[in-house]
Design a protein around this motif. Structure first.
Motif, mmCIF file in Angstrom:
data_model
loop_
_atom_site.group_PDB
_atom_site.id
_atom_site.type_symbol
_atom_site.label_atom_id
_atom_site.label_comp_id
_atom_site.label_asym_id
_atom_site.label_seq_id
_atom_site.Cartn_x
_atom_site.Cartn_y
_atom_site.Cartn_z
ATOM 1 N N ALA A 313 15.286 55.455 38.915
ATOM 2 C CA ALA A 313 16.256 56.153 37.967
ATOM 3 C C ALA A 313 16.115 55.376 36.443
ATOM 4 C CB ALA A 313 17.683 56.286 38.554
ATOM 5 N N ALA A 314 15.889 54.344 36.573
ATOM 6 C CA ALA A 314 15.741 53.626 35.190
ATOM 7 C C ALA A 314 14.380 53.979 34.593
ATOM 8 C CB ALA A 314 15.811 51.830 35.534
ATOM 9 N N THR A 315 13.267 54.071 35.232
ATOM 10 C CA THR A 315 12.266 54.635 34.775
ATOM 11 C C THR A 315 12.495 55.981 34.215
ATOM 12 O OG1 THR A 315 11.002 53.261 36.333
ATOM 13 C CG2 THR A 315 9.774 55.248 35.265
ATOM 14 N N ALA A 374 21.850 52.910 30.753
ATOM 15 C CA ALA A 374 22.374 54.227 30.211
ATOM 16 C C ALA A 374 23.032 54.239 28.841
ATOM 17 C CB ALA A 374 22.965 55.332 31.260
ATOM 18 N N GLN A 375 24.111 53.539 28.834
ATOM 19 C CA GLN A 375 24.794 53.231 27.648
ATOM 20 C C GLN A 375 24.265 52.843 26.495
ATOM 21 O OE1 GLN A 375 28.193 51.108 29.094
ATOM 22 N NE2 GLN A 375 29.151 52.971 30.084
ATOM 23 N N ASP A 376 23.565 51.717 26.828
ATOM 24 C CA ASP A 376 22.467 51.186 25.740
ATOM 25 C C ASP A 376 21.524 52.182 25.219
ATOM 26 O OD1 ASP A 376 23.907 48.804 26.094
ATOM 27 O OD2 ASP A 376 22.587 47.667 27.466
ATOM 28 N N LEU A 377 20.927 52.811 25.925
ATOM 29 C CA LEU A 377 19.991 53.895 25.463
ATOM 30 C C LEU A 377 20.653 54.948 24.602
ATOM 31 C CD1 LEU A 377 17.679 54.124 28.675
ATOM 32 C CD2 LEU A 377 17.041 53.039 26.562
ATOM 33 N N ASP A 378 21.912 55.229 25.247
ATOM 34 C CA ASP A 378 22.541 56.198 24.423
ATOM 35 C C ASP A 378 22.964 55.683 23.061
ATOM 36 O OD1 ASP A 378 24.038 58.855 24.213
ATOM 37 O OD2 ASP A 378 25.636 57.442 24.198
#
Length: 386
Positions: A313-315, A374-378
């Motif tokens: 999922a992280a990938t 996910a939050q950091d990527l957003d």
């Protein structure tokens, strides 16, 4: 009410090539069965016209008035020896100890002459104590009769035998003891040896259709086998009651089993090719249900959650974010992480090490780490949009 769909012309079209192939397969099987029934093919088979057969020798002997009988059983060959006939043992090395003892006893009791074709040392020890192997001819050789051969040359002056490519490999040389005769010498051995109504031929190729016409090979073979006017051509059979060796189930099959199996194989292959043929292009049909992208995303997320595949999922999150970031920065086909980090460094308040930790293959060990990623990527994408 809609009318029934008319059948396509291709569906009802006959395929003549399939009929032709099946017909040819049947004809080939029938011809093979008939040919197999006419003669047996094999080494020194008296009716075989092939290169390894001996039809030429048997036919010429018959023309010369020799009574030639084919024997398959040891008991029949032993009876022929007791009756005074010449018995050719075409494959002595395939005989068991019981069969060799029966032939030796019949040879001693009767007045017949025995001719052995390229016997080995073990076979010779059961039939004669005066003859033993004395080497081999590894290359094609021509042997002269010599002055000391006498009657053992059988009117031949020269014999020619192949080397390693012979019917039974290289030809064998023998040596007869005191009282025996040696002819066609090579070194310490001889190709033709005789002793007390026992004749040994050191090469099976002397009797084959391919080899009997070489040099004076025919003279030795015809004179040696037709001397008494009565010849028993003994080819051991696997079905001989005296053969106690292990039998294969194939030896009990009838003669027509081979052609039938061949026909079934050919017919099955043709049927598989016919049934496996694709008739026309692949038909493209619309999906009966339209699936929304959101449902696909949720379904994949549930599968990853059930499998606890956090790294997968992280990938997926990092790959999607990297693609969007590269598009916004104008990077075309950017696949290297270093290039993307270098382009991002001037647009965000993060160090290259922080960007590498965020976008690189950093392990994710818990669900909280996955949510935080996910939050950091957003947040990173929002920084680029500003």
């Amino acid at each position: 009410m809609s009318s029934p769909t008319a059948p396509r012309p291709e569906a009802g079209r006959r395929r003549p090539w399939l009929i032709v192939l099946v017909t040819l397969a049947v004809v080939a099987a029938v011809v093979a069965s008939i040919a197999r029934g006419i003669y047996r093919d094999g080494p020194l088979e008296p009716d075989a016209p092939t290169g390894q057969g001996s039809k030429a020798v048997v036919q010429v002997l018959g023309d010369l008035g020799v009574d030639v009988q084919v024997e398959r059983l040891t008991a029949d060959a032993a009876d022929s020896l007791r009756a005074g006939r010449t018995v050719l043992v075409a494959a002595p090395n395939s005989l068991t100890a019981e069969q060799l003892d029966a032939l030796a006893e019949a040879h001693e009791d009767g007045g017949g002459r025995m001719v052995l074709v390229q016997p080995d040392e073990m076979t010779l020890s059961s039939l004669s104590t005066e003859i033993s192997p004395a080497g081999a001819l590894r290359s094609p050789t021509e042997l002269e009769a010599g002055a000391g051969c006498g009657d053992l040359a059988h009117g031949a002056r020269q014999l020619r035998v192949p080397g390693e490519d012979g019917l039974r490999g290289r030809s064998t040389l023998y040596r007869a003891g005191e009282g025996g005769e040696n002819c066609f010498l090579s070194g310490d051995g001889a190709l033709v040896v005789g002793d007390d109504r026992l004749l040994v031929l050191g090469s099976a190729d002397l009797l084959t259709n391919d080899g009997v016409g070489e040099a004076d090979n025919s003279a030795v073979v015809l004179n040696a086998l037709g001397d008494s006017g009565e010849l028993s051509w003994y080819l051991p059979s696997a079905s001989d009651p005296m053969n106690s060796g292990a039998q294969s189930i194939l030896t009990y099959l009838p003669d027509w089993a081979g052609p039938l199996a061949l026909w079934i194989l050919v017919a099955g292959t043709i049927a598989l090719l016919a049934l496996g043929r694709r008739f026309g292009p692949v038909v493209v049909e619309p999906l009966p249900v339209t699936v929304r992208p959101q449902e696909l995303v949720l379904g994949r997320a549930r599968l990853l959650q059930q499998a606890e595949a956090r790294d997968a999922a992280a990938t997926a999150l990092r790959s999607a974010a990297s693609t969007r970031l590269a598009d916004r920065l104008g990077l075309r086909r950017e696949s290297a992480l270093d290039g993307l980090i270098a382009a991002l460094a001037s647009h965000v308040d993060r160090t290259p090490e922080q960007l590498r930790t965020l976008l690189g293959p950093t392990p994710v060990t818990s669900d909280q780490d996955l949510v935080r990623l996910a939050q950091d990527l957003d947040r990173l994408e929002k920084e680029i949009d500003r």
